[in-house]
Every structure is written in C-alpha cells, then in structure tokens.
Design a protein around this motif. Structure first.
Motif, PDB file in Angstrom:
ATOM      1  N   LEU A  18       0.826  -1.210   0.000  1.00 48.57           N
ATOM      2  CA  LEU A  18       0.000   0.000   0.000  1.00 48.57           C
ATOM      3  C   LEU A  18       0.859   1.258   0.000  1.00 48.57           C
ATOM      4  O   LEU A  18       0.525   2.250  -0.656  1.00 48.57           O
ATOM      5  N   ARG A  19       1.960   1.228   0.737  1.00 45.46           N
ATOM      6  CA  ARG A  19       2.873   2.379   0.738  1.00 45.46           C
ATOM      7  C   ARG A  19       3.498   2.581  -0.634  1.00 45.46           C
ATOM      8  O   ARG A  19       3.717   3.717  -1.068  1.00 45.46           O
ATOM      9  N   GLU A  20       3.788   1.490  -1.331  1.00 43.95           N
ATOM     10  CA  GLU A  20       4.333   1.605  -2.690  1.00 43.95           C
ATOM     11  C   GLU A  20       3.308   2.240  -3.624  1.00 43.95           C
ATOM     12  O   GLU A  20       3.647   3.105  -4.438  1.00 43.95           O
ATOM     13  N   ARG A  21       2.071   1.825  -3.516  1.00 42.92           N
ATOM     14  CA  ARG A  21       1.002   2.403  -4.338  1.00 42.92           C
ATOM     15  C   ARG A  21       0.819   3.891  -4.017  1.00 42.92           C
ATOM     16  O   ARG A  21       0.644   4.717  -4.910  1.00 42.92           O
ATOM     17  N   ASN A  22       0.883   4.233  -2.744  1.00 40.47           N
ATOM     18  CA  ASN A  22       0.750   5.622  -2.333  1.00 40.47           C
ATOM     19  C   ASN A  22       1.909   6.454  -2.875  1.00 40.47           C
ATOM     20  O   ASN A  22       1.714   7.587  -3.319  1.00 40.47           O
ATOM     21  N   ALA A  23       3.119   5.899  -2.866  1.00 38.10           N
ATOM     22  CA  ALA A  23       4.283   6.606  -3.406  1.00 38.10           C
ATOM     23  C   ALA A  23       4.117   6.883  -4.893  1.00 38.10           C
ATOM     24  O   ALA A  23       4.492   7.959  -5.383  1.00 38.10           O
ATOM     25  N   GLU A  24       3.532   5.935  -5.626  1.00 41.17           N
ATOM     26  CA  GLU A  24       3.284   6.138  -7.054  1.00 41.17           C
ATOM     27  C   GLU A  24       2.318   7.295  -7.283  1.00 41.17           C
ATOM     28  O   GLU A  24       2.540   8.121  -8.180  1.00 41.17           O
ATOM     29  N   LEU A  25       1.271   7.351  -6.485  1.00 42.14           N
ATOM     30  CA  LEU A  25       0.298   8.440  -6.629  1.00 42.14           C
ATOM     31  C   LEU A  25       0.931   9.796  -6.342  1.00 42.14           C
ATOM     32  O   LEU A  25       0.723  10.764  -7.082  1.00 42.14           O
ATOM     33  N   ILE A  26       1.705   9.863  -5.270  1.00 36.39           N
ATOM     34  CA  ILE A  26       2.337  11.132  -4.900  1.00 36.39           C
ATOM     35  C   ILE A  26       3.359  11.545  -5.947  1.00 36.39           C
ATOM     36  O   ILE A  26       3.439  12.723  -6.321  1.00 36.39           O
ATOM     37  N   ALA A  27       4.143  10.588  -6.452  1.00 39.96           N
ATOM     38  CA  ALA A  27       5.135  10.891  -7.491  1.00 39.96           C
ATOM     39  C   ALA A  27       4.454  11.398  -8.765  1.00 39.96           C
ATOM     40  O   ALA A  27       4.958  12.316  -9.423  1.00 39.96           O
ATOM     41  N   THR A  28       3.314  10.824  -9.099  1.00 40.78           N
ATOM     42  CA  THR A  28       2.555  11.296 -10.263  1.00 40.78           C
ATOM     43  C   THR A  28       2.100  12.725 -10.052  1.00 40.78           C
ATOM     44  O   THR A  28       2.183  13.555 -10.974  1.00 40.78           O
ATOM     45  N   ASN A  29       1.643  13.038  -8.848  1.00 36.50           N
ATOM     46  CA  ASN A  29       1.230  14.410  -8.548  1.00 36.50           C
ATOM     47  C   ASN A  29       2.392  15.381  -8.741  1.00 36.50           C
ATOM     48  O   ASN A  29       2.229  16.441  -9.347  1.00 36.50           O
ATOM     49  N   ILE A  30       3.553  15.021  -8.216  1.00 41.92           N
ATOM     50  CA  ILE A  30       4.724  15.905  -8.335  1.00 41.92           C
ATOM     51  C   ILE A  30       5.115  16.073  -9.802  1.00 41.92           C
ATOM     52  O   ILE A  30       5.427  17.179 -10.252  1.00 41.92           O
TER      53      ILE A  30
END
Length: 132
Positions: A18-30
C-alpha cells in the motif's frame, strides 16, 4: 506446528504494498505539477489497509462470460482527488508541490519502517526454524 504468517507478520505485510502504491500516486502528482488542469490525487490509506487486512476484494466486475474472475485482497484503496490547499493559479492545477514532497517523505519513512520490521520478523522466524 504450522506458522501463521498473518499472526507472525501482522499488518506490515500489507502496508508495504500500500505504501508503494501511495508513493506512485504522490510521485505522479509531483510530476504533473505544471500540467494545466491536473487534479492532485491521493488514497485513503486507513481505508485501503482495512480492506487489505479484512480480505475484501477490489470488486472487479465480469462484463463478459469469457472473463476470468479477478479480485485482489491487496486493497489498493480508492484513488480520490485531494482537496486543494492553495489558491487556484488560473490553470486549474491543484498540486501543492511542498505538500506532496512532505507526504512523499512521510510515506517513505513509514514504508522503510515496515520493511525493517518485516526483516526482523523473518530473521526471528529463520532462527526459530534453525533451532537457534
């Protein structure tokens, strides 16, 4: 005597993915911070974790008789739009880069903590199996 990985590893076996998925979302935002009209996205981590630990599926629908039934107990969580924290600059983009960087760092620290915990648990299980 059988080893129950659910009991031995606890919630950390689910948090890593779940943390990996969350990191992907945040990286996409950036990455999309300068894209006009892009809306920042995030996930409700607690809801996703609850879904993962309860074994509920993502609810994939079968729309054709030839489809293979698919489900995931990973509980990827619903991707939600983030409430803007800064005034609109006129281009419709809702990404606050400073907020996203902070969220990314916080997520990575918690991800590493879960990995460290799991590593310690596996070392302990290995010692137990070796009889040390």
């Amino acid at each position: 005597m059988a080893i129950s990985f659910d009991k031995a590893l606890g919630v950390h076996q689910y948090t890593v993915g779940l943390r990996e998925r969350n990191a992907e979302l945040i990286a996409t935002n950036i990455a999309q911070a300068d894209t006009p009209g892009f809306k920042a996205k995030g996930m409700d981590f607690q809801q996703a974790l609850q879904a993962a630990t309860s074994g509920t599926s993502m609810g994939l629908d079968i729309t054709d008789g030839r489809h293979i039934p698919a489900s995931s107990s990973m509980g990827s969580g619903d991707v939600l739009f983030r409430t803007p924290t800064q005034p609109d600059t006129g281009d419709g983009n809702t990404v606050d880069v400073n907020l996203e960087r902070n969220l990314f760092m916080q997520n990575q620290l918690r991800h590493q903590a879960s990995l460290d915990f799991l590593g310690g648990k596996f070392k302990g299980l290995t010692k137990a199996l070796k009889g040390e």
